[in-house]
Scaffold this motif. Structure first.
Motif, PDB file in Angstrom:
ATOM      1  N   ASP A 179       0.842  -1.258   0.116  1.00 48.36           N
ATOM      2  CA  ASP A 179      -0.119   0.172   0.004  1.00 48.36           C
ATOM      3  C   ASP A 179       0.837   1.194  -0.087  1.00 48.36           C
ATOM      4  O   ASP A 179       1.474   1.674   1.047  1.00 48.36           O
ATOM      5  CB  ASP A 179      -0.955  -0.014   1.102  1.00 48.36           C
ATOM      6  N   GLU A 180       0.900   2.007  -1.047  1.00 52.18           N
ATOM      7  CA  GLU A 180       1.761   3.112  -1.329  1.00 52.18           C
ATOM      8  C   GLU A 180       1.427   4.374  -0.272  1.00 52.18           C
ATOM      9  O   GLU A 180       2.257   5.150  -0.172  1.00 52.18           O
ATOM     10  CB  GLU A 180       1.836   3.701  -2.674  1.00 52.18           C
ATOM     11  N   ILE A 181       0.135   4.343   0.172  1.00 47.82           N
ATOM     12  CA  ILE A 181      -0.230   5.533   1.066  1.00 47.82           C
ATOM     13  C   ILE A 181       0.180   5.198   2.393  1.00 47.82           C
ATOM     14  O   ILE A 181       0.821   5.814   3.340  1.00 47.82           O
ATOM     15  CB  ILE A 181      -1.744   5.645   1.100  1.00 47.82           C
ATOM     16  N   SER A 182      -0.203   3.794   2.734  1.00 50.16           N
ATOM     17  CA  SER A 182       0.457   3.616   4.252  1.00 50.16           C
ATOM     18  C   SER A 182       1.706   3.027   4.400  1.00 50.16           C
ATOM     19  O   SER A 182       2.295   3.035   5.650  1.00 50.16           O
ATOM     20  CB  SER A 182      -0.782   2.612   4.930  1.00 50.16           C
ATOM     21  N   GLY A 183       2.207   2.382   3.381  1.00 51.09           N
ATOM     22  CA  GLY A 183       3.668   1.842   3.653  1.00 51.09           C
ATOM     23  C   GLY A 183       3.512   0.441   4.278  1.00 51.09           C
ATOM     24  O   GLY A 183       4.487  -0.308   4.456  1.00 51.09           O
ATOM     25  N   TYR A 205      10.034   3.680  -0.517  1.00 50.32           N
ATOM     26  CA  TYR A 205      10.024   3.060   0.710  1.00 50.32           C
ATOM     27  C   TYR A 205      11.225   2.344   1.138  1.00 50.32           C
ATOM     28  O   TYR A 205      12.124   2.003   0.322  1.00 50.32           O
ATOM     29  CB  TYR A 205       8.834   2.273   1.007  1.00 50.32           C
ATOM     30  N   GLN A 293       9.298   5.572   4.735  1.00 50.45           N
ATOM     31  CA  GLN A 293       9.714   6.695   3.645  1.00 50.45           C
ATOM     32  C   GLN A 293      11.382   6.393   3.592  1.00 50.45           C
ATOM     33  O   GLN A 293      11.908   6.524   4.561  1.00 50.45           O
ATOM     34  CB  GLN A 293       9.116   7.829   3.858  1.00 50.45           C
TER      35      GLN A 293
ATOM     36  N   PHE B 315      -1.438  13.915   2.436  1.00 44.06           N
ATOM     37  CA  PHE B 315      -0.560  12.922   3.289  1.00 44.06           C
ATOM     38  C   PHE B 315       0.311  11.876   2.952  1.00 44.06           C
ATOM     39  O   PHE B 315       1.740  12.079   3.303  1.00 44.06           O
ATOM     40  CB  PHE B 315      -1.768  11.679   4.155  1.00 44.06           C
ATOM     41  N   ARG B 316       0.220  11.761   1.474  1.00 41.20           N
ATOM     42  CA  ARG B 316       1.664  11.104   0.881  1.00 41.20           C
ATOM     43  C   ARG B 316       2.552  12.152   0.601  1.00 41.20           C
ATOM     44  O   ARG B 316       3.861  11.903   0.988  1.00 41.20           O
ATOM     45  CB  ARG B 316       1.220  10.758  -0.529  1.00 41.20           C
ATOM     46  N   LYS B 319       4.403  12.455   3.881  1.00 44.70           N
ATOM     47  CA  LYS B 319       5.373  11.629   4.255  1.00 44.70           C
ATOM     48  C   LYS B 319       6.836  11.673   3.534  1.00 44.70           C
ATOM     49  O   LYS B 319       7.769  11.525   4.156  1.00 44.70           O
ATOM     50  CB  LYS B 319       4.685  10.348   3.846  1.00 44.70           C
ATOM     51  N   SER B 323       8.706  13.522   6.093  1.00 44.65           N
ATOM     52  CA  SER B 323       9.370  12.435   6.540  1.00 44.65           C
ATOM     53  C   SER B 323       9.811  12.404   7.799  1.00 44.65           C
ATOM     54  O   SER B 323       9.030  12.168   8.747  1.00 44.65           O
ATOM     55  CB  SER B 323      10.700  12.255   5.606  1.00 44.65           C
ATOM     56  N   ILE B 428      -6.401   3.369   4.514  1.00 42.78           N
ATOM     57  CA  ILE B 428      -6.558   4.764   4.424  1.00 42.78           C
ATOM     58  C   ILE B 428      -7.501   5.255   3.137  1.00 42.78           C
ATOM     59  O   ILE B 428      -8.288   5.927   3.205  1.00 42.78           O
ATOM     60  CB  ILE B 428      -5.192   5.598   4.202  1.00 42.78           C
ATOM     61  N   ARG B 429      -7.359   4.288   2.164  1.00 41.42           N
ATOM     62  CA  ARG B 429      -8.132   4.577   0.975  1.00 41.42           C
ATOM     63  C   ARG B 429      -9.579   4.720   1.020  1.00 41.42           C
ATOM     64  O   ARG B 429     -10.278   5.380   0.540  1.00 41.42           O
ATOM     65  CB  ARG B 429      -7.857   3.597  -0.151  1.00 41.42           C
ATOM     66  N   GLY B 466      -2.394   9.653   9.865  1.00 43.65           N
ATOM     67  CA  GLY B 466      -1.250   8.794   9.907  1.00 43.65           C
ATOM     68  C   GLY B 466      -1.162   7.274  10.445  1.00 43.65           C
ATOM     69  O   GLY B 466      -0.330   6.794   9.821  1.00 43.65           O
ATOM     70  N   SER B 468      -3.943   5.273  10.129  1.00 41.24           N
ATOM     71  CA  SER B 468      -5.087   4.850   9.578  1.00 41.24           C
ATOM     72  C   SER B 468      -6.164   4.617  10.534  1.00 41.24           C
ATOM     73  O   SER B 468      -7.080   3.640  10.670  1.00 41.24           O
ATOM     74  CB  SER B 468      -4.833   3.511   8.920  1.00 41.24           C
TER      75      SER B 468
END
Lengths: 547, 547
Positions: A179-183, A205, A293, B315-316, B319, B323, B428-429, B466, B468
């Motif tokens: 999941d690229e948003i949550s990592g 990441y 990240q 949010f992305r 991050k 960071s 998150i989505r 952050g 979820s």
């Protein structure tokens, strides 16, 4: 430059490590033997024989361990079951009804060739369901098993002692989701750490774990041994980063606890029992893990200090001034750097020699900011005479070169023959005291010297100071009982008295099983045995090891 | 300023929260009743009576729960034992042989007055040994117990249902040790979070957890409920930060696993079973925990966005660009900010109104660097039209004020009467989709409106994006079954389908016990029951709750 830093340095890379087993040179003998082509065949055979004479089965090295007669021996019927269950192409390596000796060797031996088992059956499941079927059958038939990942452990946990069936996870190597948003990443247990980190690199990441064996070790093995490594200071331990685990219990039950959520307060945290359980209560088949990240900017500094007190001062200042960008604080004593120098003949990073050296790494999102923080820090510690001299890497190549002076110690310590290795957690204040004390004992016993009559070449200390983790290496020309008697149980007692850990990150396996009492109370050991018994009543999982 | 940011803002502080129970206003009624002095006595009595009519014992609210007859009733003899064991001054609150009704009230009730038990005996041990003696005795005599920390939970886990003995930990409140080099802190379970954080502040360290109830909650309770809170995004969960736990098992065994080491791979990680076990397998008496260096610089920005897609984009970017200094990314929907505005009448931070707002906090060691990062980030997201408007706090007072627009939601939502509160983890989505769906259902059912005939005032979503973690609040004028029927089990099913968690950080307690199946499989629940049975065969620990 008023800081006394060299503005640029050129360092030579530490000799390339074996890709399979990046820890030491101990593996290189086997590679040497098998690749010599300019020598005569007889000469090669002689070398091979000499070498093989030195190799002993684990059951010979540990004569006190007796095969438990409750376990069945693998029969033709068992093999037939597994062959009907698993992929015809590589799912079963069958040394029971066929001659598969050569194929079995690399599974029976750990990468150091220190632990050598005698299995005649390797199973390579391709799915969680297959792992479940295998374990259910083994449990019902009292067949002992050894789960095996990349086989890169240091304590003999991933190879059998007798004829335990090896369940090798390498065929379960799919990245399930990211999941690229949550990592949050979900992978099969058999995924190779380096491959996963490369995958994540493309997504900007980073996997929250890095270690020397990354080219061969598997995520399932990392989790099962609670691997520590190089990124723990920054990203924390797997106990915090692993969000979920899918594991198969000895009775075949699939523990489906593969949460994708960072927060999930619905019941007991059973998954963490499997983090560091070394395959003794089940087999990890899938892992979900929180990835951070990736930092764009990485800086490395290397400096010399006059005393361990100054090292502690430098560490405190680094925590305050570098705080959120500090990603490594590594300690190397003078002897450890002498060893690297003597073996590699590389140019030393600093002009003068010091009793202590530290390597500091920062990782952040903005290189200008990080450079400024690191320069300010170095200026401060030089002005205050906390460090005596220092150098800042100017490019990636210098970053790698400076890291070579830290990562090369383990390999170079093996140059003269063998190494007694200890991986210890010790409160920082006391941490280096152990190296002094052990060196003193060995000197007093007259066992250390520059010539062949002395078994010990050097006693060196280095490690992840930021994690209170000391690697104590005793470089020797040969293994001798009188050296061992000086070291053990002295070292374990020393650590036990200071409430440290006799195994910081390497685990227990076979090597440390009998020393757990120095780090854990009888009560804790009893509670652990309860857990073992709860999940593995028949004791088929990785027997003779751990607790 | 080309960013469209106001260069300075003046916000009024959200009305001061109760120091004991900072979560909502539900507690305020009791305070109101007991502090009214300008009203006539009769009027006060009437108010009290009206109020008390509304208060129901938990056993009345949950008539399906029957007192388990296997538990003994507390006798005079039992009381004599405890009085001989514990300190004469405050160690025992005895309502068995004495009239102690008034003294028992605050122990029997949770801070919301939602869960009200009926114990007549509160024990306040002063040492681990006393906890051990108490539990051994209770276990042998089949006396049920409820461990109690600061009693600030949200799911009724810390008060009895019937006559379970309360073991209150407040007298064990000593900071045992702190290592200023490693940051490892060891505390008694009864230490108040805020006191511990104040202690650490003087040392330039920070406790890796912060939450609204910090003035009353205790470390033992935080650990036992695996509290999440405001610092999780930055410092990670307690599963990673707790290094060791001392706990007393139901049979009186003291589990002495109070490691001071960050790395300790010697056996099963049993301590993590106690992180989030809610006092059902033992009582945590001591905790060792890794604390981080305190950040000198804290910056806060607040901005408005046009859609949830833009929130995800922001949010992305946060991050990537912020960071290592990003310490909070909080989401508040437009309705939640309307509620805060309507209740407090404070000046809104931004000129226009938006469907979504975010609060971003950075914490770092260098304010110049952090300001630059945050300004660059804001410039970027404004230029790219990811956010529509934003404001950056200029001083500590503005930092607090902006946080008030986030932290005030929970309190203000209770302004009209009651709140249905859900604490959920959702990928998150999908996270905000639940708020839309629930609002739609309530609108469709005709239950929401501006006048008194409608039970629902607003459906609002906010939370720790952050992590979820969504807080879904349904602000109501009164609790009505038809509202509840719209909400449940719909919300749990919705979350379950998306592999979320029906309790992200609040735990299970009594409130969520029956819903665990939406977040955990039958297999996991079975494995959890095994653990419960392993440690607490007699079931005396916090009965009727959890799993």
């Amino acid at each position: 430059m008023r800081l006394g830093l060299k503005s640029s340095i050129v360092l030579h890379r530490i000799s390339t490590k074996c890709k399979i087993c990046p820890f030491t040179t101990q593996f290189s003998l086997r590679r040497e033997v098998s690749t010599i082509s300019s020598e005569g065949e007889e000469e090669v055979k002689q070398k091979l024989n000499d070498h093989n004479k030195k190799i002993r089965l684990t059951s010979e090295t540990y004569p006190d361990i007796i095969r438990d007669s409750k376990f069945a021996k693998v029969s033709t019927e068992h093999v037939q079951f597994f062959e009907s269950l698993l992929d015809k192409n590589g799912g079963v390596i069958n040394g029971i009804t066929e001659d598969a000796h050569d194929d079995l060797v690399s599974y029976n031996e750990d990468w150091m060739r220190k632990y050598i088992g005698q299995t005649k059956l390797v199973l390579k499941p391709g799915s969680t369901e297959e792992v479940s079927e295998i374990l259910k059958y083994c449990n019902a038939n009292m067949l002992a098993v050894v789960p095996q990942g990349g086989n890169s452990g240091l304590v003999g946990g991933s190879v059998p002692i007798f004829d335990e069936i090896i369940i090798n996870m390498s065929r379960m190597n799919t990245i399930r989701s990211f999941d690229e948003i949550s990592g949050v990443l979900v992978v099969d247990a058999g995924c190779i750490l380096e491959s996963v980190d490369e995958f994540l690199k493309k997504k900007n990441y980073i996997f929250p774990l890095d270690l020397g064996a990354k080219g061969s070790c598997q995520i399932g093995g990392n989790v099962s041994t609670n691997a520590g490594g190089l990124r723990l200071l920054r990203y924390g331990s797997l106990h915090g980063n692993v969000l979920g685990i899918e594991a198969v219990l000895p009775n075949g039950t699939v523990m489906d606890d593969l949460s994708l959520m960072r927060k999930n307060n619905t019941g007991y945290d059973i998954k963490n029992l499997f983090v560091g359980a070394e395959g003794t209560i089940g087999i990890v088949t899938g892992v979900s893990i929180l990835c951070a990240q990736r930092s764009n900017a990485v800086n490395v500094a290397y400096f010399g200090l006059d005393s361990y007190e100054m090292v502690q001062e430098a560490f405190r200042e680094a925590k305050v001034q570098l705080s959120e960008v500090l990603s490594a604080f590594e300690l190397m004593d003078g002897k450890s750097q002498d060893i690297v120098f003597n073996v590699t003949k590389n140019q030393r990073p600093l002009e003068n020699e010091y009793p202590f050296y530290c390597l500091i790494e920062t990782s952040g999102s903005n290189s200008v900011h990080d450079n400024e923080k690191l320069s300010n820090f170095l200026e401060y510690v030089l002005d205050k005479e906390i460090v005596s001299d220092g150098v800042l890497a100017q490019d990636d190549s210098q970053v790698k070169n400076l890291w070579g002076w830290r990562e090369g110690v383990s390999e170079c310590a093996g140059h003269w023959g063998g190494v007694y290795k200890y991986d210890l957690s010790i409160p920082i204040r006391d941490l280096y005291g152990l190296v002094d004390d052990v060196r003193h004992r060995i000197e007093e016993a007259g066992l250390i010297g520059d010539t062949d009559e002395f078994p010990v070449v050097a006693v060196v200390g280095y490690g992840h100071m930021g994690d209170s983790n000391l690697h104590l290496n005793i470089a020797t020309r040969r293994f001798e009982k009188k050296v061992e008697n000086i070291l053990e149980p002295y070292i374990y007692e020393w650590v036990g008295k200071r409430n440290g850990s006799i195994s910081a990150e390497h685990g227990l396996g076979l090597a440390k099983k009998k020393y757990i009492g120095y780090s854990r109370s009888d009560t804790m050991i009893k509670l652990m045995k309860q857990i073992k018994n709860l999940y593995d009543q028949n004791g088929i999982m990785n027997p003779y090891k751990y607790i």
